[in-house]
Design an enzyme around this catalytic site. Structure first.
Site, PDB file in Angstrom:
ATOM      1  N   LYS A  22     -18.632  17.626 -40.158  1.00 43.36           N
ATOM      2  CA  LYS A  22     -18.745  16.212 -39.736  1.00 43.36           C
ATOM      3  C   LYS A  22     -19.261  15.339 -40.878  1.00 43.36           C
ATOM      4  O   LYS A  22     -18.680  14.309 -41.196  1.00 43.36           O
ATOM      5  CB  LYS A  22     -19.693  16.114 -38.541  1.00 43.36           C
ATOM      6  CG  LYS A  22     -20.117  14.687 -38.232  1.00 43.36           C
ATOM      7  CD  LYS A  22     -21.110  14.587 -37.102  1.00 43.36           C
ATOM      8  CE  LYS A  22     -22.553  14.803 -37.479  1.00 43.36           C
ATOM      9  NZ  LYS A  22     -23.342  13.642 -37.857  1.00 43.36           N
ATOM     10  N   ASN A  23     -20.383  15.765 -41.488  1.00 41.97           N
ATOM     11  CA  ASN A  23     -21.044  14.882 -42.443  1.00 41.97           C
ATOM     12  C   ASN A  23     -20.306  14.762 -43.771  1.00 41.97           C
ATOM     13  O   ASN A  23     -20.637  13.919 -44.589  1.00 41.97           O
ATOM     14  CB  ASN A  23     -22.496  15.319 -42.658  1.00 41.97           C
ATOM     15  CG  ASN A  23     -23.336  15.002 -41.423  1.00 41.97           C
ATOM     16  OD1 ASN A  23     -22.879  14.282 -40.535  1.00 41.97           O
ATOM     17  ND2 ASN A  23     -24.535  15.554 -41.351  1.00 41.97           N
ATOM     18  N   ARG A  93     -24.571   5.392 -37.608  1.00 46.45           N
ATOM     19  CA  ARG A  93     -25.143   4.913 -38.867  1.00 46.45           C
ATOM     20  C   ARG A  93     -24.266   5.232 -40.068  1.00 46.45           C
ATOM     21  O   ARG A  93     -24.248   4.506 -41.049  1.00 46.45           O
ATOM     22  CB  ARG A  93     -26.485   5.575 -39.130  1.00 46.45           C
ATOM     23  CG  ARG A  93     -27.525   5.414 -38.106  1.00 46.45           C
ATOM     24  CD  ARG A  93     -28.741   6.190 -38.512  1.00 46.45           C
ATOM     25  NE  ARG A  93     -29.168   5.803 -39.848  1.00 46.45           N
ATOM     26  CZ  ARG A  93     -29.904   4.737 -40.120  1.00 46.45           C
ATOM     27  NH1 ARG A  93     -30.338   3.984 -39.156  1.00 46.45           N
ATOM     28  NH2 ARG A  93     -30.221   4.449 -41.358  1.00 46.45           N
ATOM     29  N   CYS A 117     -33.326   4.541 -35.521  1.00 43.97           N
ATOM     30  CA  CYS A 117     -32.650   5.433 -34.586  1.00 43.97           C
ATOM     31  C   CYS A 117     -33.654   6.440 -34.047  1.00 43.97           C
ATOM     32  O   CYS A 117     -34.829   6.403 -34.413  1.00 43.97           O
ATOM     33  CB  CYS A 117     -31.455   6.120 -35.238  1.00 43.97           C
ATOM     34  SG  CYS A 117     -31.883   7.479 -36.279  1.00 43.97           S
ATOM     35  N   ARG A 122     -35.259   5.040 -40.890  1.00 40.79           N
ATOM     36  CA  ARG A 122     -34.078   5.240 -41.718  1.00 40.79           C
ATOM     37  C   ARG A 122     -33.588   3.979 -42.439  1.00 40.79           C
ATOM     38  O   ARG A 122     -32.503   3.462 -42.174  1.00 40.79           O
ATOM     39  CB  ARG A 122     -32.955   5.866 -40.885  1.00 40.79           C
ATOM     40  CG  ARG A 122     -33.378   7.193 -40.300  1.00 40.79           C
ATOM     41  CD  ARG A 122     -32.291   7.832 -39.483  1.00 40.79           C
ATOM     42  NE  ARG A 122     -31.277   8.467 -40.298  1.00 40.79           N
ATOM     43  CZ  ARG A 122     -30.199   9.068 -39.795  1.00 40.79           C
ATOM     44  NH1 ARG A 122     -30.019   9.107 -38.507  1.00 40.79           N
ATOM     45  NH2 ARG A 122     -29.323   9.632 -40.592  1.00 40.79           N
ATOM     46  N   ASP A 307     -31.368  19.309 -40.316  1.00 43.89           N
ATOM     47  CA  ASP A 307     -30.402  19.345 -39.210  1.00 43.89           C
ATOM     48  C   ASP A 307     -30.393  20.677 -38.461  1.00 43.89           C
ATOM     49  O   ASP A 307     -29.646  20.836 -37.489  1.00 43.89           O
ATOM     50  CB  ASP A 307     -28.986  19.033 -39.728  1.00 43.89           C
ATOM     51  CG  ASP A 307     -28.850  17.572 -40.127  1.00 43.89           C
ATOM     52  OD1 ASP A 307     -29.730  16.767 -39.766  1.00 43.89           O
ATOM     53  OD2 ASP A 307     -27.865  17.232 -40.811  1.00 43.89           O
ATOM     54  N   ILE A 329     -38.312  15.458 -43.800  1.00 47.13           N
ATOM     55  CA  ILE A 329     -37.276  14.472 -44.132  1.00 47.13           C
ATOM     56  C   ILE A 329     -37.352  13.231 -43.237  1.00 47.13           C
ATOM     57  O   ILE A 329     -37.301  12.104 -43.724  1.00 47.13           O
ATOM     58  CB  ILE A 329     -35.858  15.102 -44.021  1.00 47.13           C
ATOM     59  CG1 ILE A 329     -35.771  16.404 -44.835  1.00 47.13           C
ATOM     60  CG2 ILE A 329     -34.776  14.105 -44.452  1.00 47.13           C
ATOM     61  CD1 ILE A 329     -35.915  16.261 -46.324  1.00 47.13           C
ATOM     62  N   ARG A 400     -21.056  14.148 -30.326  1.00 40.65           N
ATOM     63  CA  ARG A 400     -20.922  13.445 -31.610  1.00 40.65           C
ATOM     64  C   ARG A 400     -20.739  14.433 -32.754  1.00 40.65           C
ATOM     65  O   ARG A 400     -20.158  14.081 -33.784  1.00 40.65           O
ATOM     66  CB  ARG A 400     -22.181  12.619 -31.899  1.00 40.65           C
ATOM     67  CG  ARG A 400     -22.364  11.473 -30.953  1.00 40.65           C
ATOM     68  CD  ARG A 400     -23.549  10.657 -31.364  1.00 40.65           C
ATOM     69  NE  ARG A 400     -23.399  10.188 -32.750  1.00 40.65           N
ATOM     70  CZ  ARG A 400     -24.219   9.360 -33.348  1.00 40.65           C
ATOM     71  NH1 ARG A 400     -25.248   8.887 -32.699  1.00 40.65           N
ATOM     72  NH2 ARG A 400     -24.014   8.999 -34.588  1.00 40.65           N
TER      73      ARG A 400
HETATM   74  C1  EPZ Z   1     -27.617  12.439 -43.728  1.00 37.76           C
HETATM   75  O1  EPZ Z   1     -28.282  11.283 -43.225  1.00 37.76           O
HETATM   76  C2  EPZ Z   1     -27.009  13.154 -42.551  1.00 37.76           C
HETATM   77  N1  EPZ Z   1     -26.079  12.265 -41.875  1.00 37.76           N
HETATM   78  C3  EPZ Z   1     -28.107  13.599 -41.585  1.00 37.76           C
HETATM   79  O2  EPZ Z   1     -27.511  14.337 -40.532  1.00 37.76           O
HETATM   80  C4  EPZ Z   1     -29.081  14.484 -42.348  1.00 37.76           C
HETATM   81  O3  EPZ Z   1     -30.138  14.823 -41.475  1.00 37.76           O
HETATM   82  C5  EPZ Z   1     -29.629  13.755 -43.561  1.00 37.76           C
HETATM   83  O4  EPZ Z   1     -28.522  13.316 -44.406  1.00 37.76           O
HETATM   84  C6  EPZ Z   1     -30.542  14.616 -44.429  1.00 37.76           C
HETATM   85  O5  EPZ Z   1     -29.873  15.780 -44.823  1.00 37.76           O
HETATM   86  C7  EPZ Z   1     -24.860  12.121 -42.317  1.00 37.76           C
HETATM   87  O6  EPZ Z   1     -24.456  12.687 -43.331  1.00 37.76           O
HETATM   88  C8  EPZ Z   1     -23.952  11.254 -41.510  1.00 37.76           C
HETATM   89  P1  EPZ Z   1     -30.857  10.389 -46.091  1.00 37.76           P
HETATM   90  P2  EPZ Z   1     -28.725  10.126 -44.201  1.00 37.76           P
HETATM   91  O7  EPZ Z   1     -30.383   9.087 -46.642  1.00 37.76           O
HETATM   92  O8  EPZ Z   1     -27.764  10.001 -45.301  1.00 37.76           O
HETATM   93  C9  EPZ Z   1     -35.014   7.984 -46.180  1.00 37.76           C
HETATM   94  C10 EPZ Z   1     -26.944  14.849 -38.304  1.00 37.76           C
HETATM   95  O9  EPZ Z   1     -27.605  15.292 -37.335  1.00 37.76           O
HETATM   96  N2  EPZ Z   1     -34.259   6.890 -46.818  1.00 37.76           N
HETATM   97  O10 EPZ Z   1     -30.783  11.582 -46.981  1.00 37.76           O
HETATM   98  O11 EPZ Z   1     -29.014   8.919 -43.375  1.00 37.76           O
HETATM   99  C11 EPZ Z   1     -34.592   8.201 -44.736  1.00 37.76           C
HETATM  100  O12 EPZ Z   1     -35.252   7.305 -43.862  1.00 37.76           O
HETATM  101  C12 EPZ Z   1     -27.526  13.775 -39.213  1.00 37.76           C
HETATM  102  O13 EPZ Z   1     -25.786  15.211 -38.559  1.00 37.76           O
HETATM  103  C13 EPZ Z   1     -34.924   5.779 -47.296  1.00 37.76           C
HETATM  104  O14 EPZ Z   1     -36.164   5.647 -47.200  1.00 37.76           O
HETATM  105  O15 EPZ Z   1     -30.109  10.721 -44.732  1.00 37.76           O
HETATM  106  C14 EPZ Z   1     -34.967   9.648 -44.526  1.00 37.76           C
HETATM  107  O16 EPZ Z   1     -36.318   9.750 -44.195  1.00 37.76           O
HETATM  108  C15 EPZ Z   1     -28.880  13.306 -38.731  1.00 37.76           C
HETATM  109  N3  EPZ Z   1     -34.199   4.780 -47.906  1.00 37.76           N
HETATM  110  C16 EPZ Z   1     -34.712  10.285 -45.892  1.00 37.76           C
HETATM  111  O17 EPZ Z   1     -34.703   9.198 -46.823  1.00 37.76           O
HETATM  112  C17 EPZ Z   1     -32.852   4.855 -48.047  1.00 37.76           C
HETATM  113  O18 EPZ Z   1     -32.237   3.916 -48.595  1.00 37.76           O
HETATM  114  C18 EPZ Z   1     -33.407  11.055 -46.022  1.00 37.76           C
HETATM  115  O19 EPZ Z   1     -32.334  10.214 -45.575  1.00 37.76           O
HETATM  116  C19 EPZ Z   1     -32.182   5.994 -47.561  1.00 37.76           C
HETATM  117  C20 EPZ Z   1     -32.906   7.004 -46.950  1.00 37.76           C
END
Ligand code: EPZ
Length: 420
Positions: A22-23, A93, A117, A122, A307, A329, A400
């Protein structure tokens, strides 16, 4: 609203084919916006989130054709809009990653801010910081990000303040069409980033360093169409390994990518599973044993994935011994704890990021409610182990991200039904 009815006590056993990731699929679909030529994507999982992304591409004016095997052909030749509306971004998102491709190809884009969320605030500050470094003018107004650029984006040196998967993907896609070289430091190393980079390179991009924390992108003037197959879903694979292990069972996963699951396989071995991997298959056997409790600490790749935290926590709930599960995370990723406790688990939140799990000998069925995608599957794992029949409400979260969940569980011998 659909619900799952699961009668616990069955030992899972059998063979499953792992779906496409998916991701990875979501970002690759967004990446098709970078060219006007047709792009053909295979091994796309049939999931609600994928449908949402396809709907978004359609609303921008892309021509999308699906065949019965979920090969998706996207032609983004005559887009009529560069605006991703709130209605779509709020439901998923990941839609936010169209910002980079739209901006890079059309010089402007308007994408709704995703908002918070169930698993945390996030923010997207790092996405915006990266795009601004490439020369975009960025404004926030009326809940939307408006990004603009005269001419082409300009290659730059960017260092993320923290490791972000989505931020790395957005900036990586934008940089492919920038003038000059972009260096992205502190980049995410997740296998889905590697898959996206391989896809972009198949379109003619010049990316190197994927899989390391420094990505180098030599910008090109245009990208072309290609044919690409999405990688196997490591989270789905890991989830079924955990489900089988929790019930003392055995499972063989085919079309998997074992090399993306090292951290999870290592923990499962500590829990008592015997695991054998081939290039693209994984076999797990628990030999009917009760799992041993294992401490988990989530981390960015190659650490233990956030995840799969909820699912492992559910297994630890009936394991022999006590364990500590630490989430590093996301700030609010323990919503499943209260639901697991309704099933008789003994889990205490030491603080917002640490759960202390006292393994109990048995769980007992109760009605529970899914709160987010992975948390929902932790309830499935618990229900598979519980005495009696558990009703899991709000399973739209599961749909989803897990393809044909009840069929896959039934294939392994679980007693599971979808009810409306
Ligand atoms: C991706 O989310 C995945 N989603 C998530 O999977 C996964 O848990 C996550 O990466 C971590 O591996 C998709 O790929 C669609 P991040 P993403 O940006 O990209 C903070 C699932 O269940 N952050 O790596 O949104 C953020 O708040 C989903 O399939 C900032 O502060 O994750 C978080 O605490 C859930 N500023 C951390 O970094 C930013 O600009 C990691 O977020 C961006 C992120």
């Amino acid at each position: 609203m659909d619900k799952l009815l699961i009668t616990g006590g069955k030992t899972l056993s059998g063979t499953l084919r792992v779906s496409g990731a998916k991701n990875s699929a979501l970002k690759i679909l967004a990446g098709t916006l970078l060219t006007e030529e047709p792009v053909s994507i295979g091994n796309v999982p049939h999931l609600h989130d994928v449908t949402t992304m396809i709907e978004l591409l359609g609303s921008l004016g892309a021509d999308v054709v699906l065949d019965e095997k979920m090969r998706v052909e996207v032609t983004a030749a005559n887009l009529k809009s560069v605006r991703a509306p709130y209605e779509l971004v709020k439901t998923m998102r990941a839609s936010f990653v169209v910002l980079g491709p739209l901006l890079a190809r059309f010089g402007r884009a308007e994408v709704s801010l995703p908002g918070g969320c169930a698993i945390g605030a996030r923010p997207v500050d790092q996405h915006l910081k990266g795009l601004a470094a490439l020369g975009a003018r960025i404004d926030l107004a009326d809940g939307y990000v408006r990004a603009e650029m005269d001419g082409r984006l300009k290659g730059a040196d960017i260092t993320f303040d923290l490791v972000t998967v989505g931020g790395t993907e957005n900036v990586l896609m934008a940089a492919t069409l920038a003038e000059g070289t972009t260096r992205i430091a502190n980049a995410a190393r997740e296998p889905e980033i590697v898959d996206l980079a391989n896809f972009l390179n198949a379109m003619g991009a010049r990316i190197s360093g994927h899989g390391t924390s420094t990505l180098i992108v030599e910008g090109v003037e245009r990208l072309s169409g290609c044919r690409f197959d999405v990688m196997p879903d490591r989270v789905e694979a890991g989830t079924y390994l955990i489900a089988a292990a929790a019930t003392g069972g055995r499972v063989r996963l085919t079309e998997a990518a074992p090399d993306t699951l090292d951290a999870v396989i290592e923990k499962l071995e500590c829990s008592g599973a015997e695991i054998r991997c081939d290039v693209n298959s994984i076999e797990l056997d628990m030999h009917g044993r009760r799992p041993r409790a294992v401490d988990i600490r989530t981390d960015v790749y190659p650490g233990f994935p956030t995840d799969m935290q909820a699912q492992y926590l559910a297994m630890n709930a009936i394991a022999e011994g006590d364990s500590r599960v630490t989430e590093t995370i996301f700030e609010n990723r323990f919503m499943h704890v209260q639901e697991l406790n309704r099933l008789g688990a003994q889990i205490e939140l030491e603080n917002a990021s640490t759960a202390l799990v006292h393994g109990v000998a048995r769980l007992k069925a109760a009605p529970v409610m899914a709160t987010d995608l992975r948390a929902s599957f932790s309830l499935v794992v618990a229900a598979l182990m519980a005495e009696g029949t558990t009703l899991i409400d709000r399973i739209y979260h599961i749909d989803r991200g897990y393809e044909t969940i009840e069929e896959k569980l039934q294939l392994l011998g679980a007693d599971v039904q979808r009810v409306r």
